[in-house]
Structures are given as structure tokens and as C-alpha cells.
Design a protein around this motif. Sequence first.
Motif, PDB file in Angstrom:
ATOM      1  N   TYR A 244       0.820  -1.203   0.000  1.00 34.07           N
ATOM      2  CA  TYR A 244       0.000   0.000   0.000  1.00 34.07           C
ATOM      3  C   TYR A 244       0.862   1.263   0.000  1.00 34.07           C
ATOM      4  CZ  TYR A 244      -3.622   3.285   1.559  1.00 34.07           C
ATOM      5  OH  TYR A 244      -4.504   4.332   1.654  1.00 34.07           O
ATOM      6  N   GLY A 245       0.559   2.182  -0.904  1.00 36.48           N
ATOM      7  CA  GLY A 245       1.227   3.480  -0.922  1.00 36.48           C
ATOM      8  C   GLY A 245       2.602   3.494  -1.550  1.00 36.48           C
ATOM      9  N   LEU A 246       3.062   2.326  -2.058  1.00 36.50           N
ATOM     10  CA  LEU A 246       4.402   2.238  -2.651  1.00 36.50           C
ATOM     11  C   LEU A 246       4.307   2.061  -4.165  1.00 36.50           C
ATOM     12  CD1 LEU A 246       7.523   1.885  -2.080  1.00 36.50           C
ATOM     13  CD2 LEU A 246       7.075  -0.567  -2.241  1.00 36.50           C
ATOM     14  N   GLN A 247       5.178   2.754  -4.877  1.00 31.62           N
ATOM     15  CA  GLN A 247       5.301   2.583  -6.318  1.00 31.62           C
ATOM     16  C   GLN A 247       6.773   2.304  -6.627  1.00 31.62           C
ATOM     17  OE1 GLN A 247       2.972   2.798  -9.131  1.00 31.62           O
ATOM     18  NE2 GLN A 247       4.810   1.794  -9.931  1.00 31.62           N
ATOM     19  N   THR A 248       7.028   1.277  -7.421  1.00 37.35           N
ATOM     20  CA  THR A 248       8.403   1.008  -7.818  1.00 37.35           C
ATOM     21  C   THR A 248       8.583   1.290  -9.304  1.00 37.35           C
ATOM     22  OG1 THR A 248       7.835  -1.339  -8.075  1.00 37.35           O
ATOM     23  CG2 THR A 248       8.868  -0.676  -5.994  1.00 37.35           C
ATOM     24  N   CYS A 249       9.825   1.235  -9.752  1.00 36.67           N
ATOM     25  CA  CYS A 249      10.140   1.560 -11.139  1.00 36.67           C
ATOM     26  C   CYS A 249       9.375   0.639 -12.084  1.00 36.67           C
ATOM     27  CB  CYS A 249      11.642   1.423 -11.358  1.00 36.67           C
ATOM     28  SG  CYS A 249      12.334   2.675 -12.453  1.00 36.67           S
ATOM     29  N   LEU A 250       8.992   1.170 -13.250  1.00 37.79           N
ATOM     30  CA  LEU A 250       8.152   0.443 -14.188  1.00 37.79           C
ATOM     31  C   LEU A 250       8.973  -0.395 -15.160  1.00 37.79           C
ATOM     32  CD1 LEU A 250       5.743   3.375 -15.088  1.00 37.79           C
ATOM     33  CD2 LEU A 250       5.349   1.563 -13.402  1.00 37.79           C
ATOM     34  N   ARG A 251       8.496  -1.593 -15.415  1.00 36.51           N
ATOM     35  CA  ARG A 251       9.124  -2.417 -16.447  1.00 36.51           C
ATOM     36  C   ARG A 251       8.923  -1.740 -17.803  1.00 36.51           C
ATOM     37  NH1 ARG A 251       8.095  -8.858 -15.307  1.00 36.51           N
ATOM     38  NH2 ARG A 251       9.201  -8.970 -13.317  1.00 36.51           N
ATOM     39  N   GLY A 252       9.929  -1.874 -18.661  1.00 37.64           N
ATOM     40  CA  GLY A 252       9.835  -1.235 -19.965  1.00 37.64           C
ATOM     41  C   GLY A 252      10.442   0.143 -19.986  1.00 37.64           C
TER      42      GLY A 252
ATOM     43  N   ASP B 277      19.516   9.400 -15.266  1.00 40.88           N
ATOM     44  CA  ASP B 277      18.396   9.253 -16.197  1.00 40.88           C
ATOM     45  C   ASP B 277      17.308   8.319 -15.664  1.00 40.88           C
ATOM     46  OD1 ASP B 277      19.778   6.869 -16.361  1.00 40.88           O
ATOM     47  OD2 ASP B 277      19.611   6.693 -18.545  1.00 40.88           O
ATOM     48  N   MET B 278      17.307   8.110 -14.330  1.00 42.32           N
ATOM     49  CA  MET B 278      16.309   7.241 -13.721  1.00 42.32           C
ATOM     50  C   MET B 278      14.896   7.710 -14.081  1.00 42.32           C
ATOM     51  SD  MET B 278      14.013   6.991 -10.951  1.00 42.32           S
ATOM     52  CE  MET B 278      14.603   8.108  -9.677  1.00 42.32           C
ATOM     53  N   PRO B 279      14.089   6.855 -14.704  1.00 44.22           N
ATOM     54  CA  PRO B 279      12.725   7.252 -15.090  1.00 44.22           C
ATOM     55  C   PRO B 279      11.784   7.161 -13.900  1.00 44.22           C
ATOM     56  CG  PRO B 279      13.148   4.993 -15.784  1.00 44.22           C
ATOM     57  CD  PRO B 279      14.426   5.490 -15.149  1.00 44.22           C
ATOM     58  N   HIS B 280      11.526   8.282 -13.244  1.00 48.80           N
ATOM     59  CA  HIS B 280      10.657   8.269 -12.056  1.00 48.80           C
ATOM     60  C   HIS B 280       9.283   7.724 -12.463  1.00 48.80           C
ATOM     61  CE1 HIS B 280       8.483   9.441  -8.493  1.00 48.80           C
ATOM     62  NE2 HIS B 280       9.589   9.955  -7.958  1.00 48.80           N
ATOM     63  N   PRO B 281       8.822   6.652 -11.817  1.00 49.37           N
ATOM     64  CA  PRO B 281       7.583   6.003 -12.247  1.00 49.37           C
ATOM     65  C   PRO B 281       6.346   6.894 -12.177  1.00 49.37           C
ATOM     66  CG  PRO B 281       8.274   5.180 -10.108  1.00 49.37           C
ATOM     67  CD  PRO B 281       9.406   5.977 -10.646  1.00 49.37           C
ATOM     68  N   ILE B 282       6.310   7.796 -11.216  1.00 50.18           N
ATOM     69  CA  ILE B 282       5.135   8.676 -11.106  1.00 50.18           C
ATOM     70  C   ILE B 282       5.078   9.614 -12.310  1.00 50.18           C
ATOM     71  CG2 ILE B 282       3.932  10.373  -9.706  1.00 50.18           C
ATOM     72  CD1 ILE B 282       4.111   7.518  -8.511  1.00 50.18           C
ATOM     73  N   SER B 283       6.239  10.145 -12.699  1.00 50.76           N
ATOM     74  CA  SER B 283       6.284  11.030 -13.872  1.00 50.76           C
ATOM     75  C   SER B 283       5.877  10.268 -15.129  1.00 50.76           C
ATOM     76  CB  SER B 283       7.696  11.598 -14.044  1.00 50.76           C
ATOM     77  OG  SER B 283       8.060  12.393 -12.938  1.00 50.76           O
ATOM     78  N   VAL B 284       6.365   9.024 -15.256  1.00 54.14           N
ATOM     79  CA  VAL B 284       6.029   8.213 -16.425  1.00 54.14           C
ATOM     80  C   VAL B 284       4.526   7.933 -16.467  1.00 54.14           C
ATOM     81  CG1 VAL B 284       6.352   5.978 -17.557  1.00 54.14           C
ATOM     82  CG2 VAL B 284       8.314   7.149 -16.528  1.00 54.14           C
ATOM     83  N   LEU B 285       3.961   7.553 -15.339  1.00 57.13           N
ATOM     84  CA  LEU B 285       2.529   7.240 -15.276  1.00 57.13           C
ATOM     85  C   LEU B 285       1.674   8.469 -15.576  1.00 57.13           C
ATOM     86  CD1 LEU B 285       2.500   4.919 -12.131  1.00 57.13           C
ATOM     87  CD2 LEU B 285       2.026   4.243 -14.500  1.00 57.13           C
ATOM     88  N   MET B 286       2.096   9.633 -15.062  1.00 59.84           N
ATOM     89  CA  MET B 286       1.332  10.861 -15.303  1.00 59.84           C
ATOM     90  C   MET B 286       1.408  11.260 -16.780  1.00 59.84           C
ATOM     91  SD  MET B 286       2.021  13.142 -11.861  1.00 59.84           S
ATOM     92  CE  MET B 286       0.769  14.331 -12.334  1.00 59.84           C
TER      93      MET B 286
ATOM     94  N   PHE C 129       9.126   4.501  -4.328  1.00 56.67           N
ATOM     95  CA  PHE C 129       8.682   5.892  -4.423  1.00 56.67           C
ATOM     96  C   PHE C 129       7.303   6.021  -3.780  1.00 56.67           C
ATOM     97  CE2 PHE C 129      11.291   4.559  -7.946  1.00 56.67           C
ATOM     98  CZ  PHE C 129      12.290   5.522  -7.988  1.00 56.67           C
ATOM     99  N   ALA C 130       6.985   7.241  -3.368  1.00 57.71           N
ATOM    100  CA  ALA C 130       5.674   7.498  -2.773  1.00 57.71           C
ATOM    101  C   ALA C 130       4.613   7.478  -3.863  1.00 57.71           C
ATOM    102  CB  ALA C 130       5.682   8.849  -2.055  1.00 57.71           C
TER     103      ALA C 130
END
Length: 214
Positions: free
Chosen positions: A86-94, A196-205, A163-164
Motif C-alpha cells: 500500500y502506498g508504494l510505487q516502484t520503477c516500471l518495467r519497460g 536518467d532514472m525514469p521516475h515512475p510517477i512522472s512516467v505514469l502521469m 517511491f511514494a
Amino acid sequence: MFIATVAFSGFYGAMYLMPEVIAERSAKAPLNVPPVVQVQAAPKQTPPASTQSGTRQQADFTPFPATAQFESGDTWISNGRRYRLYGLQTCLRGTNVTLSAGVVRDCGELNLIMAQALIRDTKPVCTTVKDLDENNAVVVCQTTTGEIAYDLATYMIAQGWGFAAVDGAGQLIVPGYRVAEETARAARTGLWAYSDMPHPISVLMQQQQAQQGQ
């Protein structure tokens, strides 16, 4: 600094999250979270006696399964059910991250490997926050030092391997997790070490905005 961050963020999480955990158990509305994955249960152990805030736990915690099939750094499958922290997001595959000159890795895969290592080392116990349906559930997990419990998601974020997470409206699901994330970012810990770490929240948004623009 790391211990102070985990303690502060964990204390905030205990105050913010545990009452919500209990409330979610009786709520009918589903949580706005992605799906989760499977593991084989280990023998049940006695849960920690108290939380970071000093109050006794009001939920039953069981050991993280000894073997797990991880879908991502924040999701796994156990006994045919999918679980998510709950409340955790990790880096996205791809999405890719450059580790060194000419060495590029899938960020989601790398995050998954490190999450497995952290869970193996910390031996957390978990409890279900919400059964989304018969195949999916959301959980919170804790690691312990003596009788003091520390939130696993906070620990992973503070180590730079999580990540949060935010909800569909872009609001933090657990605001206290941002404290640990900012500390990890400033220290360039874990995935933050790579520019160049792709922050998952930025990618999802970005994906969400692209879909809305279609």
C-alpha cells in the motif's frame, strides 16, 4: 540521517496509515491502486508487540512468504492471489536506466531484484489492508528491531528502491512516504544514483495525459 528519516517517516506512517488500515477493512469502496502478485506462505510467527508509535497492533501480521513470485518491486503472488504494498510505487518495467557507460538495464527489473533482496534481508510481516476481489489484495508490511516495528515501504523508499505512490488525482496516498523519498533523492541512494532514472510517477502521469489527449 537514514535511521532518523526511517523513524520519522515510519512514525508518521503509523499515525496516518494504521487508522486507515483498520478503516479500510470495513470500507466497501475499493482502493485506487494497481493489482498485486503471489508467494508460498511460511509458518506463522508471533507478530511484533507494538508499532513505532508505541500502541499495540490492531491487525494480524503474518510472515512474508518464504518463496514469492514477484510481478514487480511492489507486487507479488502467493497461493494464487496477487498482493501489493500500500502506498508504494516502484520503477516500471519497460523503462530504462543507464548504470554506466554502455550499460543500460530495465529499471523495473532492477527494482524487482533489489526489492527481493531487501525483503529477504529484512524478513517483514504483513497484513491485508483491503481485499479488492478474490484474486487481489493490498497489504502493509513491517520489519522489526526488538519490539519496535518499522514500515517496509518507508524502508524501501529510504533506500532508494521505491517511491511514494499517488492516486488517480495525483495526490500522495501516504504523505509521510515523501519524506523518505526526498531524503533518498538528496543522498542519491539506490535508483537515485542514476541521472536518467525514469521516475515512475512522472512516467505514469505522462501516460495518463497522453491518453486524455487522444
